[in-house]
Design a protein around this motif. Structure first.
Motif, short mmCIF file in Angstrom:
data_model
loop_
_atom_site.label_atom_id
_atom_site.label_comp_id
_atom_site.label_asym_id
_atom_site.label_seq_id
_atom_site.Cartn_x
_atom_site.Cartn_y
_atom_site.Cartn_z
N TRP A 51 -4.59 0.98 -1.20
CA TRP A 51 -4.29 -0.30 -1.82
C TRP A 51 -4.55 -0.33 -3.33
O TRP A 51 -4.34 -1.34 -3.99
CB TRP A 51 -5.09 -1.41 -1.15
N GLU B 115 -4.29 3.51 4.59
CA GLU B 115 -3.46 2.84 3.58
C GLU B 115 -4.22 2.88 2.26
O GLU B 115 -5.43 2.64 2.23
CB GLU B 115 -3.21 1.37 3.95
N ASN C 163 -12.77 -0.97 4.94
CA ASN C 163 -12.20 -0.95 3.60
C ASN C 163 -13.26 -0.44 2.64
O ASN C 163 -14.45 -0.71 2.82
CB ASN C 163 -11.76 -2.34 3.16
N SER D 134 -11.36 -1.48 11.74
CA SER D 134 -10.92 -1.18 10.38
C SER D 134 -12.10 -1.17 9.42
O SER D 134 -13.14 -1.78 9.69
CB SER D 134 -9.86 -2.18 9.90
N CYS E 196 -14.64 4.57 9.61
CA CYS E 196 -14.47 3.72 10.80
C CYS E 196 -15.37 4.35 11.85
O CYS E 196 -15.13 5.46 12.31
CB CYS E 196 -13.03 3.75 11.29
N LEU F 60 -8.79 2.90 -3.42
CA LEU F 60 -9.18 1.76 -2.60
C LEU F 60 -8.42 1.91 -1.29
O LEU F 60 -7.19 1.86 -1.29
CB LEU F 60 -8.82 0.45 -3.30
N VAL F 61 -9.15 2.14 -0.19
CA VAL F 61 -8.49 2.46 1.07
C VAL F 61 -8.80 1.43 2.15
O VAL F 61 -9.81 0.74 2.11
CB VAL F 61 -8.91 3.85 1.60
N ARG F 62 -7.89 1.40 3.10
CA ARG F 62 -8.11 0.68 4.36
C ARG F 62 -7.92 1.72 5.45
O ARG F 62 -6.87 2.37 5.53
CB ARG F 62 -7.11 -0.45 4.54
N PRO G 197 0.80 -1.22 0.00
CA PRO G 197 0.00 0.00 0.00
C PRO G 197 0.84 1.27 0.00
O PRO G 197 1.99 1.27 0.45
CB PRO G 197 -0.79 -0.11 1.31
N VAL H 31 -16.44 6.22 3.08
CA VAL H 31 -15.93 5.11 3.89
C VAL H 31 -15.64 5.67 5.27
O VAL H 31 -15.08 6.76 5.39
CB VAL H 31 -14.64 4.50 3.27
#
Length: 194
Positions: free
Chosen positions: A190, A188, A160, A158, A146, A114-116, A79, A144
């Motif tokens: 990805w 992160e 995604n 987490s 958390c 595309l994230v985490r 990432p 997105v």
């Protein structure tokens, strides 16, 4: 008509039927898939094609990006990270832009990421806490997030997902923390869409 004439007529009809059937092609039953023919033909145009020629040199549009509304995905095995988002502590923060090319080294002008996300807050068990990302600066509009409300204190959560970017290829974050410097956040990347 007597029985003899009826039998003669039926025999004549049967003879003609045998001749007619002998001219009809009997389909070949193929049990070896390697012997199938015509697979390249698009003889059912009413259905969308889901497979392509796997000779990628023969595919068109991959480098030309002839579907700019969707972009071309680039998925990463490692990432993109940032020292600004590797577990740093945050307080409540209104929508703030993250310049992805400067902060994460992503290409300028990308369409989405595309994230985490990973986050925790030391007071999440009794408060509303969140880390959210979006393509706009509108408060509480997130693609997105958390969401930490009711989660035991200091437990990492987490999430995604795909976050669309603004016209410059950037995204916005918003944080609701239980106190000053109580929410720890990791982002992160990805993958991204060019």
């Amino acid at each position: 008509m007597n029985n003899e004439q009826r039998i003669i007529e039926e025999l004549g009809w049967l003879r003609k039927e045998v001749q007619r059937l002998s001219r009809v092609e009997i389909p070949l039953i193929v049990t070896d898939h390697g012997l199938l023919t015509g697979l390249e033909d698009n003889d059912h145009p009413q259905y969308a094609q889901t497979t392509h020629n796997h000779d990628h040199g023969a595919l068109t549009g991959l480098s030309d990006n002839d579907h700019p509304q969707y972009g071309r995905p680039v998925f990463l095995t490692t990432p993109l990270t940032s020292t600004s988002w590797d577990g740093d502590s945050f307080s409540t923060t209104a929508k703030t832009k993250i310049d992805l090319s400067t902060v994460f080294g992503a290409p300028a002008g990308i369409k989405a990421v595309l994230v985490r996300l990973v986050a925790r807050d030391s007071g999440s068990s009794t408060g509303y806490c969140q880390l959210g990302l979006s393509p706009n600066s509108t408060a509480n509009s997130v693609a997105v997030q958390c969401y930490l409300q009711g989660v035991a204190n200091d437990v990492y959560i987490s999430a995604n997902g795909v976050v669309p970017c603004d016209a410059n290829g950037d995204i916005y974050y918003q944080i609701v923390a239980s106190g000053t410097g109580t929410l720890d956040a990791i982002i992160e990347i990805w993958g991204y869409w060019l």
